[in-house]
Design an enzyme around this catalytic site. Structure first.
Site, PDB file in Angstrom:
ATOM      1  N   HIS A   1      -3.822  -5.081  -0.148  1.00 42.63           N
ATOM      2  CA  HIS A   1      -3.504  -5.590   1.190  1.00 42.63           C
ATOM      3  C   HIS A   1      -3.551  -7.111   1.207  1.00 42.63           C
ATOM      4  O   HIS A   1      -4.596  -7.695   1.484  1.00 42.63           O
ATOM      5  CB  HIS A   1      -4.523  -5.058   2.208  1.00 42.63           C
ATOM      6  CG  HIS A   1      -4.278  -3.640   2.589  1.00 42.63           C
ATOM      7  ND1 HIS A   1      -3.508  -3.284   3.670  1.00 42.63           N
ATOM      8  CD2 HIS A   1      -4.682  -2.480   2.028  1.00 42.63           C
ATOM      9  CE1 HIS A   1      -3.448  -1.960   3.756  1.00 42.63           C
ATOM     10  NE2 HIS A   1      -4.151  -1.454   2.768  1.00 42.63           N
TER      11      HIS A   1
ATOM     12  N   CYS B   1       0.840  -1.211   0.000  1.00 48.09           N
ATOM     13  CA  CYS B   1       0.000   0.000   0.000  1.00 48.09           C
ATOM     14  C   CYS B   1       0.871   1.256   0.000  1.00 48.09           C
ATOM     15  O   CYS B   1       1.542   1.524  -0.987  1.00 48.09           O
ATOM     16  CB  CYS B   1      -0.981  -0.056   1.176  1.00 48.09           C
ATOM     17  SG  CYS B   1      -2.347   1.085   0.956  1.00 48.09           S
TER      18      CYS B   1
ATOM     19  N   GLU C   1      -2.527  -9.016   3.397  1.00 47.28           N
ATOM     20  CA  GLU C   1      -2.799  -9.530   4.752  1.00 47.28           C
ATOM     21  C   GLU C   1      -4.284  -9.474   5.080  1.00 47.28           C
ATOM     22  O   GLU C   1      -4.695  -9.906   6.155  1.00 47.28           O
ATOM     23  CB  GLU C   1      -1.989  -8.727   5.791  1.00 47.28           C
ATOM     24  CG  GLU C   1      -2.628  -7.444   6.284  1.00 47.28           C
ATOM     25  CD  GLU C   1      -2.724  -6.331   5.236  1.00 47.28           C
ATOM     26  OE1 GLU C   1      -3.448  -5.360   5.499  1.00 47.28           O
ATOM     27  OE2 GLU C   1      -2.075  -6.426   4.170  1.00 47.28           O
TER      28      GLU C   1
END
Length: 1431
Positions: A336, A252, A338
């Site tokens: 993202h 990001c 994660e």
């Protein structure tokens, strides 16, 4: 109250919740449907006013802030809320989830963050999308607006505000040293590294970096403009721009910082990408992944230095999503991986990073080439039955369209004449033949296709495909199965293999054992522990399934299940768990997405087809939602499914434990629902994927700009409710459970659960006002063991003061749904109180609740009329708005014509400038109004479009082709009620409305619309009323001198009895405005009459009943015609095989008629012309006549299309609907007169679903009981009848036939070599006629056994049926004349018929059909003995 004020001056007013403070910042929107706790604590939302596009927020509350692994918060992404404010549609006041400790409102109050609800978030999203991200401020009422300045977060260093101040080590024992630069890190990034064995040192954003301190460097996400982080950029440059840099991974903001480090440029996006469904394409493999994103800045890929390359690109807006160095271990991504919240498709990048840190390994993906077929065979689903209805017409039609676009020839086999897919202009060739291995082999031999689609015709097509594979037919003729391979289909169908396949990937299926005998089943149940669920393998809609609490119940269930199947499954009961479904799409290159997830309101134990279902799920948090999503993708990949499938889960309501229930490797009812609920054309996409086209290459047909490789975001809520028609059947059990009994379903769309739920209940039954407590009394038994009317028992329970907790214990329906239902009851009470006091009080509630919280509770309160309420609504400006379904929650511009009305909104999504013609559809499938009316509606809009008219379709049935958005110019997926049709009419101001194409439902509102000066095209509503009102119609026939059975309109029992005595019993009792014989009955005696009158009066309070003489032993004739201003243009005649008295929907129809002479035909023409003239018909109409002793009498007339329109159109080769449409819009129509066809004979045979309806008696009468129909053609009626019977699943008897036929004439069956068995009554009759070659069997009489214990046990009918000894049962009831016996006395005849059904033995119950069968058997003796085998 408070207001959101944007920098351009626009204000959105709403209700304040959370903290009572005013704030300002940047207004952004996020399209994820779950994950608000994660989003609010994401530091990247610093100083942003976060708008969530999904309207229902806070459903699962807020969990306890507790530490999980590595000392990180278990549920949140940072230590506090970073968003400045939260803007939503509706806040859930009563959250429900096992992990919840407080409501969203309480949490925001504690954290000092304000929230605003009651906002039209779709309007706000569209504004941001069009104007770009804007500054805004949330101003609480009473605060001077000027005192809150606009705050631009892009003007300051937000990273400095959110980054930690001191370094901190996580997982100190980890082997790889990773330094993390914290620019606003989400906890899950630390967790993803630590879980993989790294020692993670998190340092502040401006911390100096030394490459000797780490093995790898990670740069986190964060808020704001990356240009403010010059310190970070120079620190990173020192360790990256060297000869041999250590591995670097950025996410990001970290991706933007790495780009700036290497000399690329970044820019501010118009409105950023924020959501959980952004598709990113990996350069090189071209695989597409679904990612979670939250950013307002992006990297310009054109400015990358020469050693760098693009790693990922956004498939929708083509912005850069990742970069990688060509030789060095440096890479970063914009999304993202994660997740938290969102999908975990690319969480593996953390493994890639850490593997790179260990060594610099590389992996390559391979591409396989797929050959395109030139001609494809599609197997349809045959006649509509319970569990397999119109949804397969929709999916098959979509598949044909998809193949035609690719210039592939299509051949369809489907004997269901009423479907759109079997119409001219869709498939290149249609075969109306049984879907059996023999017939399909013949078609393959003739057509030589090189591909076949098995997944578009339900279980019928799937089973046939599996059989053809086993017989080696597909291999022999080199026919490739497109899409999911047969091996994968068998994995999902055979329980044992399925369980093994799931164990291979460590997934768990509900504990279950397969059994091949009753003994094995009993043993399995002992091991699993009662209660257990019994199911048949290879069955559709839970056929032959049920719950057993003990050994006796198990034995009886298993015995009847073995009649349908060779294998039964005994499952551990998970009653009370949540049932969740996902629709999954996968292509041949392993791109895989979940299109829709659905939650059943009813807990596990009720078949999903019997459940009220809501999409998307309402009570799952982000972790559960994505846990089940990942499992779905893992399972589908492992099974190798290509195309579309559905996976069902049981989820424990108290934890995250789940089991996989099953996978359907084909399109199902849920797929049709998911397609309509999301706007994503699943069947169309599945057909394209079957051809080997990669998913990312397909366009989203709603936006026309974005890819089809994406997961739709919904900004509304969808509720599906099933429709049962159990009242049509005698002795049927009304309990619902694991086997399906519903005949149709509706889907309602709203921006709150209450709105969609209320709409859906009204759609299921037009006489219902919603969640109505007056329909059923409270009954705890009915709450615990659900029936088809349980939802109304819930309504009366709330009304009676039961609490949510009490009802949860009784029903196990999630408390969130119960709170919402209680909300409806509470508001109804409030309105009643206010209505009795003052209109002004009511106005306040309406306007504040309607616009902020709550739609119209009841359209038509009991103390008022619909028109009065409508006028009040208009006076108070409470008017619904029109919203679009665009699959992307307004994130991208969409040219969508898929619309619904909602009271939760402040602006329409589109303009109403063009002139359209409005066609009203047929609504929910029910017995008597099914796919044939959908065929008519689709034919009508297709013809209108050909003639250059723009069209509007109003319908709410998710199973239909008419609700496919590419069929018309505007589709309103909404109620067909006077109220809603008027709302649409007033907005659109169409050229006119066509009511005659949707069956009975639109006709019922004709007069109400007419009184409001609606332009009704076609026959005038006044004349429609003359035909519908029995009294007016009968009087009209008398006036024009047309014969009819003697009749009288009566309103009290005494005069009714007098009339019956005068004309003589039997008599027919019926109310006006009747569809498919509802509440019609034949009375044979005074006591019958009394019983019927009490039920008929209950049906129709406004209209008295009409009683007419019931004529026995007569022939019934159906006439369909089209007229123009009273002049009849075309006439088609069908004759019934059965005697009059069998409802025309249950009768066997033949056209052109074979037994009517020229004189009768001329008389029929005369009658049709006279009635058409008298009613001034323009468009379609249908007459039913009976002929006896050379006399023709008219029974009824419907001024609309009838059930037989598709049948006569396809048999006679003239599209009657197109003709009627031309007449309605005033085109010149060429008169065709009486149509005689093209030399072929068509026979239409009903499809019954008695095997689904435990206990229902198999009788034919004036009430319709069939759920569908098939029709086949032949050179004569015998050939056509044989094919049609085989299409309904009838099997030709080989040896033994059981006769139970009373005193009917003996049939020439024994001369054909059959062994005949007869019940004793029949036997005595045979013997008296000197026919002795018949074996006697009878029912075991209990009293006989007790009297003479020594008597040798005679083998009874029951034993024979249990052993499948009979190939056919012929049971002709004595009073075979349309009567429904009301007696509770269980006759032997009933038991014979019922057991034949339960043991899957073909059954004939009509004398005329028996005769026709015998004639067929004589004519086709060779065909029957040796079925067509593969050459």
């Amino acid at each position: 109250m408070a207001a959101l004020i944007l920098e351009d001056g626009t204000a959105f007013r709403g209700l304040l919740f959370g903290a009572d403070v005013s704030v300002s910042g940047e207004v952004v929107f996020q399209t994820g449907m779950v994950g608000y706790p994660e989003a609010l604590t994401d530091p990247s939302y610093r100083c942003q006013l976060l708008t969530l596009t999904y309207p229902l927020v806070g459903n699962y509350g807020v969990p306890k802030d507790e530490d999980g692994d590595f000392g990180l918060s278990k549920w949140f992404e940072s230590s506090k809320i970073h968003a400045a404010a939260l803007i939503i549609g509706e806040l859930s006041e009563s959250p429900s989830h096992w992990s919840s400790v407080k409501s969203l409102d309480q949490w925001l109050k504690e954290q000092g963050i304000p929230g605003l609800q009651g906002i039209d978030t779709r309007r706000l999203t569209k504004k941001i999308r069009e104007k770009g991200t804007m500054l805004g401020k949330l101003v609480v009422d009473g605060t001077p607006e000027d005192s809150i300045p606009f705050d631009n977060p892009d003007k300051r260093n937000l990273v400095q505000e959110v980054s930690m101040k001191e370094p901190r080590v996580f997982n100190p024992s980890g082997s790889l040293r990773i330094t993390v630069v914290d620019c606003g890190i989400k906890y899950n990034q630390i967790r993803c590294l630590a879980q993989r064995g790294a020692r993670v040192t998190v340092v502040p954003w401006d911390h100096p970096l030394d490459s000797t301190d780490f093995d790898g460097l990670f740069i986190s996400n964060g808020p704001g403009d990356p240009q403010f982080c010059q310190t970070t950029i120079s620190n990173v440059r020192k360790v990256v721009c060297v000869e041999r840099p250590k591995p670097v991974f950025g996410i990001c903001l970290g991706h933007q910082l790495l780009s700036l480090v290497i000399g690329s440029k970044t820019y501010k996006m118009k409105y950023g990408n924020r959501g959980h469904n952004q598709p990113c394409i990996h350069k090189g493999t071209e695989r597409c992944f679904i990612t979670s994103q939250n950013h307002g800045f992006a990297v310009d890929p054109d400015t990358l230095p020469k050693d760098w390359d693009v790693l990922f690109t956004n498939a929708n807006d083509h912005t850069n999503e990742g970069i990688v160095h060509n030789t060095q271990p440096l890479f970063s991504v914009q999304f993202h991986p994660e997740h938290m919240a969102g999908p975990t498709d690319l969480v593996g990048l953390f493994d890639v990073f850490l593997d790179t840190v260990k060594d610099h390994k590389e992996g390559n993906a391979t591409k396989s080439e797929v050959l395109r077929p030139r001609k494809v065979l599609i197997l349809g689903s045959g006649g509509l039955s319970i569990g397999q209805a119109g949804e397969f017409d929709y999916s098959g039609s979509q598949a044909i369209k998809a193949l035609k676009e690719e210039n592939i020839q299509t051949v369809l086999i489907n004997p269901n004449i009423a479907t759109v897919q079997t119409s001219k202009g869709l498939a290149d060739k249609v075969y109306f033949l049984p879907i059996t291995a023999e017939y399909v082999t013949q078609v393959i031999k003739n057509e030589r296709p090189d591909g076949v689609l098995l997944t578009f015709g339900g279980q019928t097509a799937l089973n046939c495909g599996v059989e053809l594979t086993k017989l080696g037919v597909l291999e022999k003729y080199k026919v490739k199965v497109l899409g999911t391979p047969v091996a994968s289909i068998e994995m999902t169908e055979d329980r044992k293999i399925f369980v093994e396949k799931m164990e291979e990937i460590n997934e768990h299926v509900a504990p279950s054992e397969a059994a091949l005998s009753v003994e094995q089943a009993v043993a399995a149940a002992e091991r699993l522990g009662y209660p257990v669920l019994v199911r048949s393998a290879f069955a559709l809609g839970g056929l032959g399934s049920g719950f057993a609490n003990n050994r006796e119940e198990l034995t009886s269930l298993v015995t009847s299940a073995f009649a349908h199947t060779s294998q039964v499954l005994v499952d551990k009961s998970l009653k009370g768990w949540k049932e969740i479904e996902y629709e999954v799409v996968r292509d041949a290159y392993d791109n895989c997405i979940t299109v829709c997830n659905m939650e059943n309101i009813d807990p596990l134990g009720i078949h999903t087809g019997e459940s009220i279902v809501v999409a998307p799920s309402q009570t799952l948090n982000d972790h559960e939602y994505n846990m089940l999503r990942n499992t779905a993708i893992k399972v589908i990949r492992h099974l190798g499914i290509v195309g579309e499938c559905n996976i069902q889960y049981a989820l424990n309501p108290e934890s995250e434990q789940y089991y996989i229930i099953e996978v359907n490797a084909r399109l199902s009812r849920s797929s049709a629902l998911a397609s309509k609920a999301t706007g994503y054309p699943l069947a169309y996409v599945a057909a394209k994927l079957g051809l080997g086209i990669p998913l990312p290459q397909l366009k989203n047909s709603v936006t026309n700009s974005t890819t089809a490789n994406f997961e739709p975001s919904l900004d509304y809520c969808v509720v599906k409710v099933p429709r049962w028609d159990l009242s049509k059947f005698l002795r049927v059990s009304t309990k619902i459970g694991s086997s399906m009994k519903s005949v149709g379903e509706v889907m309602a769309i709203g921006r709150s659960f209450e709105e969609a739920f209320q709409k859906a209940l009204r759609m299921v039954d037009e006489n219902c006002v919603g969640f109505d407590h007056t329909i059923k009394p409270v009954s705890e038994k009915e709450l615990q063991t659900p029936t088809d009317k349980r939802i109304f028992v819930l309504a009366s329970a709330f009304r009676a003061g039961y609490t949510v907790d009490q009802l949860y214990e009784l029903t196990k329906i999630d408390r969130w749904f119960l709170h919402k239902m209680k909300n409806i009851t509470d508001h109804e009470r409030l309105m009643e109180t206010l209505f009795s006091h003052s209109i002004d009080g009511l106005k306040f509630v309406f306007s504040s609740y309607c616009q902020a919280l709550f739609p119209f509770v009841f359209l038509c309160p009991s103390y008022s009329t619909e028109l009065v309420v409508r006028k009040l609504r208009h006076d108070w400006s409470i008017i619904p708005v029109v919203k679009q379904i665009d699959t992307v929650a307004a994130e991208w511009p969409a040219h969508t014509n898929y619309l619904y009305l909602t009271y939760h909104g402040t602006e329409n999504d589109l303009h109403f400038n063009d002139q359209h013609v409005m066609v009203i559809g047929s609504g929910v499938y029910r017995i008597g109004s099914s796919v044939e009316f959908d065929w008519c509606a689709v034919g009508c809009i297709t013809e209108l479009r050909k003639m250059g008219y723009k069209t509007i379709m109003v319908n709410y049935n998710p199973e239909t082709v008419s609700t496919d958005y590419d069929m018309c110019d505007r589709l309103y997926f909404d109620e067909i009620s006077f109220e809603v049709v008027m709302d649409i009419y007033e907005r659109e101001n169409p050229e006119g409305v066509i009511l005659s194409m949707g069956g009975q439902l639109p006709n019922n509102i004709a007069m109400s619309l007419h009184r409001q000066q609606c332009r009704i095209l076609g026959t005038s509503p006044e004349f429609i009323d003359s035909a519908e009102n029995r009294f007016k119609f009968s009087r009209m026939l008398d006036t024009i001198g047309i014969s009819q059975p003697q009749w009288k309109e009566l309103s009290d029992t005494e005069s009714a009895m007098k009339f019956c005595e005068t004309v003589g019993y039997p008599c027919l009792v019926r109310p006006s405005y009747v569809l498919s014989g509802a509440a019609m009955n034949v009375a044979y005696t005074d006591s019958d009459l009394e019983k019927y009158l009490s039920s008929a009066v209950a049906v129709s309070k406004e209209y008295p009943v009409v009683i007419s003489k019931f004529i026995q032993e007569a022939k019934e004739i159906d006439v369909d015609a089209v007229a123009c201003d009273g002049v009849v243009m075309a006439i088609a005649v069908c004759e019934h095989v059965e005697n009059a008295g069998v409802h025309s929907g249950d009768a066997t129809l033949v056209t052109p008629p074979q037994d009517l002479n020229q004189k009768t035909m001329e008389r029929i023409k005369m009658i049709v012309h006279a009635i058409g003239q008298e009613l001034q018909v323009t468009g379609p109409f249908n007459l039913q006549l009976i002929a006896k002793d050379d006399q023709l009498k008219v029974i009824e007339c419907n001024v609309r299309v009838s059930r037989s329109f598709p049948f006569i159109s396809k048999t006679l080769g003239v599209d009657m609907v197109a003709l009627a449409t031309q007449a309605i819009v005033g085109e010149d129509v060429e008169p065709l007169g009486l149509m005689r066809g093209k030399g072929i004979v068509g026979v239409k045979v009903p499809q019954f679903s008695f095997s689904r309806l435990a206990g229902a008696d198999v009788v034919l009468g004036v009430e319709m009981t069939s759920t569908g129909e098939v029709a086949c053609f032949g050179e004569n009626r015998y050939e056509a009848y044989l094919k049609a019977m085989l299409s309904t699943g009838f099997k030709i008897p080989k040896k033994n036939i059981l006769l139970s036929i009373g005193s009917f004439k003996v049939l020439a069956l024994e001369s054909m070599g059959y062994d005949l068995y007869a019940s004793l009554g029949t036997l005595f009759f045979f013997w008296s006629n000197f026919l002795f070659q018949v074996t006697a069997v009878d029912w075991p009489f209990e009293e006989d056994d007790s009297e003479c214990p020594n008597k040798e046990k005679q083998r009874s009918i029951m034993n024979y049926l249990e052993e499948n000894h009979f190939d056919l049962v012929i049971n002709l009831s004595m009073r075979n004349s349309g009567g429904r016996r009301l007696s509770s006395f269980v006759t032997k005849g009933y038991r014979t018929r019922r057991m034949a059904i339960d043991y899957s033995v073909p059954l004939i119950i009509d004398i005329k059909c028996t005769k026709l069968f015998v004639q067929v058997r004589n004519k086709f003796v060779f065909l029957i003995i040796s079925p067509a085998k593969a050459a």
